[in-house]
Design an enzyme around this catalytic site. Structure first.
Site, PDB file in Angstrom:
ATOM      1  N   TYR A 114       0.865  -1.176   0.000  1.00  0.00           N
ATOM      2  CA  TYR A 114       0.000   0.000   0.000  1.00  0.00           C
ATOM      3  C   TYR A 114       0.905   1.230   0.000  1.00  0.00           C
ATOM      4  O   TYR A 114       2.066   1.151  -0.383  1.00  0.00           O
ATOM      5  CB  TYR A 114      -0.921  -0.115   1.241  1.00  0.00           C
ATOM      6  N   LYS A 169     -20.089 -19.925 -11.918  1.00  0.00           N
ATOM      7  CA  LYS A 169     -19.148 -19.865 -13.054  1.00  0.00           C
ATOM      8  C   LYS A 169     -17.763 -19.465 -12.538  1.00  0.00           C
ATOM      9  O   LYS A 169     -16.743 -19.985 -12.997  1.00  0.00           O
ATOM     10  CB  LYS A 169     -19.623 -18.847 -14.096  1.00  0.00           C
TER      11      LYS A 169
HETATM   12  C1  LIG Z   1     -24.872 -23.717 -18.901  1.00  0.00           C
HETATM   13  C2  LIG Z   1     -25.318 -22.367 -19.131  1.00  0.00           C
HETATM   14  O1  LIG Z   1     -24.513 -21.466 -19.269  1.00  0.00           O
HETATM   15  C3  LIG Z   1     -26.724 -22.089 -19.212  1.00  0.00           C
HETATM   16  O2  LIG Z   1     -27.534 -23.005 -19.099  1.00  0.00           O
HETATM   17  O3  LIG Z   1     -27.064 -20.922 -19.401  1.00  0.00           O
HETATM   18 MG   LIG Z   2     -25.392 -19.521 -19.360  1.00  0.00          MG
END
Ligand SMILES: CC(=O)C(=O)O
Ligand SMILES: [Mg+2]
Ligand SMILES: NC(=O)C1=CN([C@@H]2O[C@H](COP(=O)(O)OP(=O)(O)OC[C@H]3O[C@@H](n4cnc5c(N)ncnc54)[C@H](O)[C@@H]3O)[C@@H](O)[C@H]2O)C=CC1
Length: 473
Positions: A114, A169
């Site tokens: 920092y 994700k």
């Molecule tokens: C797997 C995916 O990205 C969906 O079903 O939208």
């Molecule tokens: Mg998707």
């Protein structure tokens, strides 16, 4: 929709039981008769009259959960305190966190990470902006961005409700490819605002993974961002899905012994994923694709307000088939579902050509469940983790971004996508391939590596790599 329909096959009931009024054996019997299998039990609290217990139960489906809770509520001396399922417990407080790479243990450390020392690093980047790739998280970080408008097959459920998918994700990026990512859900569905927002946050990222943005807006958003940013912008539902679908189809056709240029393919759901999957199949040589959406088959005999549908109608359906899915599917060799759950019926599959291939990829509920048709199809696949042959973009996006980040690609182009498809398809050998194994498991670490390597080579060959990884120098 009932929350339990989204997955929880294991629930935990917290029960307060009056031990003078009912024996636990009777409670267990009621749960069993209603379809539940008790797999664990924790005593939370006991007193002279009461015992509070958490009972973990596995169930076959959501209907059983309702039956079990009703059965328990009807028992004299039992009070149902709470029902939770393991899926929900896994989501408590979110699924990811951000941690420092090194601890800050003293003032010296503090002054380096920092102020004051960080200022020297800032100025180094100011003088040479590409150093952002070496001196900040940009090198290894992707933004997973949605506006909540087409979340799985759940529709326009908004940015808050989209977060669990985007967090998921991000987990997958990290676990499968060691890519860091932030889930970002935007509280706007205005194309210009989305583009402006993503451009404004781009400096901290090495790539943008667009997710679950509905069509047709997703096409313009992606295209504009690809033109206006110098990092890869990849709409996962389009290209990730298309890459994996193509890989799976290559292997499925080997099983049924059909050639790609002689098959008839019906695509149900001409949205983000359906359009991209159709495009990859057209470039792979499929001659007869019939797209079907809510108003039936898309045909050049009609005019569409949606520009992408107009394009689609003009480039597919050579015999100008009209009508519903039931009409379009007559004699089809392959069904590709990217629409919504339950749209395809056993009777429809019976109208397909010999040795039909059915890829029912809608999530979380496929167009047809495997148990309804597995005895009459040659190859069956879904997008889900709990059936064989999972055709899901998770097989693509971690590896393709790993490759793109490692060579600091400016974009993810067609050559890189085809390289990823080739890596996935060829990861299953001739000996291994069978009707239940056309696509590798997401847990197969070799696949991510194979995708990465071929993607880097394709990026270098097409001149979009800004860095040549050591092993290729
Ligand atoms: C797997 C995916 O990205 C969906 O079903 O939208
Ligand atoms: Mg998707
Ligand atoms: N397995 C996988 O890897 C993936 C699966 N999907 C699934 O595909 C589906 C579509 O996703 P996106 O293309 O992102 O959404 P989208 O919203 O862009 O497209 C969905 C399309 O399906 C059509 N549709 C909906 N209900 C229909 C019906 N009853 N009959 C005919 N058409 C219908 C819509 O009109 C729309 O054109 C979702 O269920 C999603 O979960 C999407 C991406 C990846």
């Amino acid at each position: 929709m009932d929350n339990n329909m989204l997955g929880g096959k294991s629930i935990i009931l917290r029960l307060e039981i009056n031990i003078h009024e009912i024996k636990f054996g009777k409670v267990a019997a009621a749960i069993f008769e209603a379809g539940g299998d008790i797999v664990a039990m924790d005593v939370i609290q006991t007193s002279q009259n009461m015992t509070v217990r958490d009972i973990t139960i596995t169930v076959a489906d959501a209907i059983d959960i309702h039956k079990i809770t009703e059965a328990v509520k009807n028992l004299q001396g039992v009070s149902l305190v709470n029902v939770s399922d393991r899926t929900f417990l896994l989501h408590l407080g979110g699924k990811i966190e951000i941690k420092p790479k090194t601890p800050i243990q003293n003032r010296d450390d503090l002054s380096r990470v920092y102020t004051p020392d960080v200022a020297r690093v800032c100025m180094a980047i100011h003088e040479e902006p590409r150093k952002a790739f070496t001196l900040t998280v940009k090198r290894n970080t992707v933004a997973v961005i949605s506006d909540g408008s087409a979340v799985l097959g759940l529709g326009n459920i908004g940015p808050y409700a989209a977060m669990p998918v985007m967090e998921g994700k991000s987990m997958l990026f990290k676990q499968f490819a060691d890519v860091d990512s932030y889930p970002i859900c935007l509280d706007t569905q205005d194309t210009e605002q989305i583009i402006a927002t993503i451009k404004a946050i781009a400096p901290g990222f090495g790539g943008i993974n667009l997710e679950d943005i509905s069509s047709p807006r997703c096409f313009e958003i992606e295209q504009r961002l690809r033109e206006e940013l110098d990092i890869p912008v990849f709409h996962d539902d389009q290209h990730g899905t298309a890459v994996v679908l193509y890989a799976a189809l290559i292997n499925a056709l080997k099983i049924v012994g059909k050639s790609i240029d002689e098959i008839k393919v019906v695509v149900c759901g001409i949205g983000a994923a359906g359009v991209a999957c159709s495009k990859i199949l057209l470039s792979a040589g499929v001659k007869e694709i019939v797209g079907v959406d809510r108003d039936g088959a898309l045909t050049a005999d009609k005019k569409y307000d949606n520009a992408i549908w107009q394009w689609y109608a003009e480039h597919t359906n050579p015999y100008r088939i009209q009508g519903s899915l039931q009409e379009a599917i007559q004699g089809a060799d392959v069904f590709i579902g990217l629409s919504a759950g339950g749209l395809l019926h056993r009777e429809d599959v019976m109208e397909m050509a010999e040795n039909p291939v059915v890829f029912a990829m809608a999530n979380p509920t496929p167009e047809i469940r495997p148990e309804e048709a597995e005895d009459i199809v040659a190859v069956m696949a879904t997008g889900r983790s709990d059936y064989p042959n999972q055709i899901n973009n998770v097989l693509c996006f971690p590896g393709i971004f790993r490759g793109a980040l490692d060579c600091r690609a400016t974009t993810i182009n067609e050559e890189m996508k085809l390289a990823a498809a080739e890596a996935i398809a060829s990861s299953i050998t001739d000996e291994e391939r069978n009707r239940f194994y056309i696509i590798p498991s997401v847990f197969n670490q070799q696949v991510v590596k194979a995708i990465r390597d071929l993607v880097i080579k394709a990026a270098m060959k097409t001149g979009v790599a800004r860095r040549i990884p050591r092993e290729y120098r």
